[in-house]
Design an enzyme around this catalytic site. Sequence first.
Site, short mmCIF file in Angstrom:
data_model
loop_
_atom_site.label_atom_id
_atom_site.label_comp_id
_atom_site.label_asym_id
_atom_site.label_seq_id
_atom_site.Cartn_x
_atom_site.Cartn_y
_atom_site.Cartn_z
CG ASN A 9 -1.44 1.44 1.60
OD1 ASN A 9 -1.74 1.95 0.41
ND2 ASN A 9 -2.32 1.51 2.57
CE LYS A 11 0.19 3.39 4.61
NZ LYS A 11 -0.03 3.41 6.28
CG HIS A 94 -5.65 1.54 5.40
ND1 HIS A 94 -5.16 2.57 6.05
CD2 HIS A 94 -4.57 0.83 4.99
CE1 HIS A 94 -3.99 2.22 6.46
NE2 HIS A 94 -3.57 1.18 5.67
CD GLU A 96 -2.78 5.36 6.90
OE1 GLU A 96 -2.74 5.41 5.40
OE2 GLU A 96 -1.90 4.90 7.41
CD GLU A 166 -3.59 -2.94 7.11
OE1 GLU A 166 -2.24 -3.03 6.78
OE2 GLU A 166 -4.12 -2.02 6.96
N GLY A 172 2.69 1.98 10.94
CA GLY A 172 3.28 3.17 10.61
C GLY A 172 4.16 3.38 12.03
CB SER A 212 5.34 -1.98 11.97
OG SER A 212 4.73 -0.92 12.09
#
Length: 249
Positions: A9, A11, A94, A96, A166, A172, A212
Amino acid sequence: MRKNIVAGNWKMNNDLAATKTLISELIELNKTSDAEVMIAPTFVNLMEASKLLRETSIRVASQNMHYAESGAFTGEVSAKMLKVIGVNTVILGHSERREYFYEDDLILKQKVDKALQESMEIIFCFGEQLDDRNSDHHFKVVERQIKNALFHLPSSSWKSVVLAYEPVWAIGTGQTASPEQAQEMHAYIRKLVGERYDITTSEKVSILYGGSVKPENAEEIFGKLDVDGGLIGGAALDAKSFMAIINSF
Ligand code: PEP
């Protein structure tokens, strides 16, 4: 036999030039692997990525899409628009998108339905916040996210669904879930799918871990029974790291 999948991904990273460079590095390094490999560049670079990867085994996915067919949705992209440029897989849910763009279970359910109606494959993401885990609510949160967006589907649709667990606290942050934590949640998810559908459906669905993943920890995480690959953020932006993760199976 389940598919092993490693999806990158990207992003909101990599302009057109950087997209071309990273793709040519990936083509150069890509060997036959046990895993299906995908990358998800930003919308404006999907067409170029799709062209460059057409003759390869690396597939291109979108990071998002809208649930409507077409119309007055400024700034949005439809499933049909993606398919026309050769993009047949979409990442939905996701964290985000959930956090910064307020995508809730109901919106995601509509996106899931639209993608499947258009015969697209879905990588459906979900995962708990740190507070949920610390208060021991992580199983409940994950169960709610999956049930609300996916459990209305007929079992025949599940051949086009890939799940991606996730944990938000691991995305991240450099703080990955331990292989045991990942396995525990993946086994729980598979059990949920088995209870709602049947053992064939639950044994066939690929469940990716994201948060991560790096070359240093991929082998141990992917080695767990119910972990069928990874959704990779930061480490997917470097060709060597991404390939090392792919080769961790
Ligand atoms: C992600 O954004 O899906 C992700 C897993 O990111 P990272 O690998 O950087 O934690």
